[in-house]
Design an enzyme around this catalytic site. Structure first.
Site, PDB file in Angstrom:
ATOM      1  N   GLU A  22       0.813  -1.237   0.000  1.00 17.60           N
ATOM      2  CA  GLU A  22       0.000   0.000   0.000  1.00 17.60           C
ATOM      3  C   GLU A  22       0.842   1.281   0.000  1.00 17.60           C
ATOM      4  OE1 GLU A  22      -3.012  -0.323   3.097  1.00 17.60           O
ATOM      5  OE2 GLU A  22      -3.417  -2.387   2.537  1.00 17.60           O
TER       6      GLU A  22
ATOM      7  N   GLU B 296      -5.288  -8.127  -0.421  1.00 12.70           N
ATOM      8  CA  GLU B 296      -5.908  -7.871   0.873  1.00 12.70           C
ATOM      9  C   GLU B 296      -7.244  -7.201   0.586  1.00 12.70           C
ATOM     10  OE1 GLU B 296      -3.387  -5.730   3.758  1.00 12.70           O
ATOM     11  OE2 GLU B 296      -5.213  -4.750   4.464  1.00 12.70           O
TER      12      GLU B 296
END
Ligand code: CA
Length: 465
Positions: A322, A414
Site C-alpha cells: 500500500e 488484501e
C-alpha cells in the site's frame, strides 16, 4: 430442402442483442437537486445540478434490457474540479470518478455495471457532490479474457518448491480464483462456516520488527507455528510485514499541523504519522546510521524467512504494501524512495541472504510510477476495502489489467469482507487470489449463508480440510 431453408432463415434472423440506451438526466426522477439550464452545451432540455444536498439523487428506469455487463457512461460537467459520485444499480452500490470539466459537458465511462433482463433501476447519487449531470448511457461491455503470463519467477534461483507453487497458481489463473484469509481465528471461522479451508493463509511478520522487540513484543515461536500449520493444512502462505519504522518512533499523542490530535504509540510505528523516520533521507546516505538500521531490520526478517526456506515452505512475500497510499512510512516520500527501498529489500534477501523461496508480491495500485519493475515483481496486486461487499471491483481490476495483462498475474492481496468471485467473473474480473483481512473487516462482515455461497462457488478454489 426444408431444413436447409430453415437453417438459412435462422441465420438471417438477427440474434437478440444487448443495446445502447441513453436517457437525459432531466427526464429522471429527481430528488433534492434541481433541473438547470444556465450553462450552455447540454443536450435535451437541461441538466441536473449541483448535488450539494446530502440525499441528492437522480433515478432512472431502464426498460427492455438484455441481461449482461454494461458500461455506465455519464455526460457531465465538473466546474469545481474532479469529483467522485456514487451510484446504485438495482440496489447494489458503486462509485465512479469525474475528472474536472469546467466550461463544457462531456462523456466519461464511469465503470462496468450488471443489468438484468427487463426493467432496471439506476440512480446517480451525491458522492463528493458539486457536479452537473446532463445524461446517462448504458452500452454493452464485451468481456475480454486475460492473456497468459510467463511462468518464470524474477528470482532466477527460485527453489523447486517455489517454482512449483507458482506453476500451481498459474494453472488456475484466468479461470478461477484462489480463496484466502489472514489470521488463524478468522481462517477457522471460515472453515467452521463453510466446511472448506481458504487456499491462502495470511500472516504478518510485524512483531519481528526490531523496534517492536525493543519495546517488548515477543514473536518467538510464531514462524515455527506457522510452518507447522502450513505443513498440516496444505495451504499456501502469504506473509506481510507491517515494518515498524527502524527509528524515530514518536510514542506519544501529539497535535499535527492541522490541529488534529494523533495517537502515535510505538506499536503504530509502521504508520507515517507515528514516526519521524524519513525513508528518503535514510536511503540517500548509505553510510549513515538510518541506512544501517534499514539493513538491520531486513536482516532480522531474513532470519525468519530462512526458517521457512529450511522447511521447504515457499511464500507469497508481500512487503512494503500500500505504498501509494502514503499512510505507511515506506510510501510517505513518494514513488522513487519506495522503489529504491523495494530494490534494496529484494537484493538483500535474494543475494545477501540467499533466500529463494519468495514469490515477490507487490500490493500497489494502477499508478505505474509506483511499480518496482518487471524484474522485481512476480505478482501484481492491490488492497481494497469496498463499501458495498457486492462491488465487482471491475474499475480497479481493469486499470491494473491495462498495464499488466500478459506480463504478471493480478491478485486481490488484501480485501475487506469476502469478495463475490462468481459475480466478479461475469465482469471479467479474474483475480489470481484474494485474501480477506481480519476482525470486523473480515469474513464476519458477510452473512453466514452468503459466506458459504461465495466460498463454495465453482469459480473459487479452496483447500479441502
Ligand atoms: Ca440533458
Amino acid at each position: 430442402m426444408k431444413s436447409l431453408l430453415l437453417a438459412g432463415l435462422l441465420a438471417l434472423t438477427p440474434a437478440a442483442h444487448a443495446q445502447t440506451l441513453r436517457i437525459e438526466a432531466e427526464n429522471g426522477q429527481i430528488a433534492n437537486v434541481a433541473v438547470q439550464t444556465q450553462n450552455s452545451g447540454f443536450s435535451g432540455a437541461g441538466y441536473v445540478g449541483n448535488f450539494s444536498q446530502d440525499d441528492a439523487r437522480v433515478s432512472f428506469k431502464l426498460p427492455n434490457i438484455k441481461a449482461g455487463i454494461y458500461h455506465l457512461k455519464l455526460r457531465y460537467s465538473a466546474p469545481y474540479g474532479e469529483k467522485n459520485f456514487d451510484f446504485k444499480v438495482n440496489g447494489i452500490g458503486g462509485s465512479g470518478h469525474l475528472t474536472a470539466l469546467k466550461d463544457s459537458f462531456g462523456w466519461t465511462d464511469a465503470g462496468k455495471i450488471e443489468l438484468q433482463n427487463g426493467t432496471n433501476d439506476i440512480s446517480i447519487e451525491r458522492g463528493w457532490g458539486y457536479f452537473l449531470l446532463d445524461a446517462i448511457e448504458v452500452a454493452p461491455a464485451p468481456v475480454v479474457p486475460l492473456k497468459p503470463v510467463p511462468t518464470r519467477l524474477v528470482d532466477a534461483k527460485a527453489s523447486l518448491v517455489t517454482r512449483a507453487l507458482y506453476r500451481r497458481l498459474l494453472r488456475d489463473y484466468r479461470r478461477k480464483t484462489l480463496s484466502g484469509q489472514f489470521d488463524i481465528k478468522d481462517t477457522e471461522f471460515v472453515r467452521q462456516q463453510t466446511g472448506v479451508l481458504p487456499s491462502v493463509y495470511g500472516s504478518d511478520l510485524i512483531d519481528y520488527s526490531p523496534s517492536r522487540r525493543e519495546h517488548g513484543s515477543k514473536p518467538e515461536g510464531q514462524s515455527e507455528a506457522t510452518i507447522q500449520r502450513i505443513k498440516k493444512t496444505g495451504q499456501i502462505l502469504t506473509l506481510t510485514w507491517h515494518w515498524n519504522s527502524p527509528s524515530g518512533l514518536i510514542d506519544a499523542t501529539y497535535t499535527n499541523g492541522e490541529g488534529k490530535s494523533i495517537e502515535a504509540p510505538w506499536w503504530r510505528g509502521f504508520y507515517t504519522d507515528a514516526t519521524r523516520f524519513d525513508v528518503q533521507k535514510a536511503l540517500a546516505d548509505p553510510g549513515g546510521a538510518n541506512y544501517k538500521l534499514l539493513l538491520r531490520d531486513i536482516d532480522a526478517i531474513a532470519v525468519e524467512l530462512k526458517k521457512y526456506q529450511a522447511a521447504n515452505v515457499p511464500i507469497l512475500w508481500r512487503p512494503l504494501h500500500e505504498a501509494p497510499g502514503g499512510w505507511f512510512w515506506w510510501g510517505a516520500k513518494g514513488p522513487e524512495s519506495f522503489k529504491s527501498l523495494w530494490h534494496l529489500v529484494f537484493q538483500r534477501l535474494t543475494q545477501t541472504h540467499g533466500l529463494h523461496n519468495l514469490i515477490w508480491t507487490w500490493a500497489g495500485d494502477a499508478r505505474a510510477a509506483w511499480y518496482p519493475g518487471d524484474k522485481y515483481v512476480d505478482i501484481v496486486g492491490t488492497d481494497l476495502y469496498p463499501s458495498d461487499g457486492r462491488d465487482s471491483l471491475a474499475g480497479q481490476f481493469d486499470a491494473l489489467k491495462v498495464q499488466y495483462d500478459g506480463k504478471k498475474p493480478i491478485a486481490l492481496c488484501e480485501v475487506g469482507g469476502v469478495p463475490d468471485i462468481a459475480r466478479m467473473k461475469r465482469f471479467g474480473v479474474n483475480w489470481l487470489y484474494f485474501a480477506s483481512w481480519t476482525g470486523d473487516l473480515g469474513p464476519q462482515k458477510v452473512a453466514p449463508d452468503e459466506l458459504k455461497r461465495r466460498y463454495l462457488a465453482p469459480e473459487v478454489v479452496n483447500v479441502k480440510p
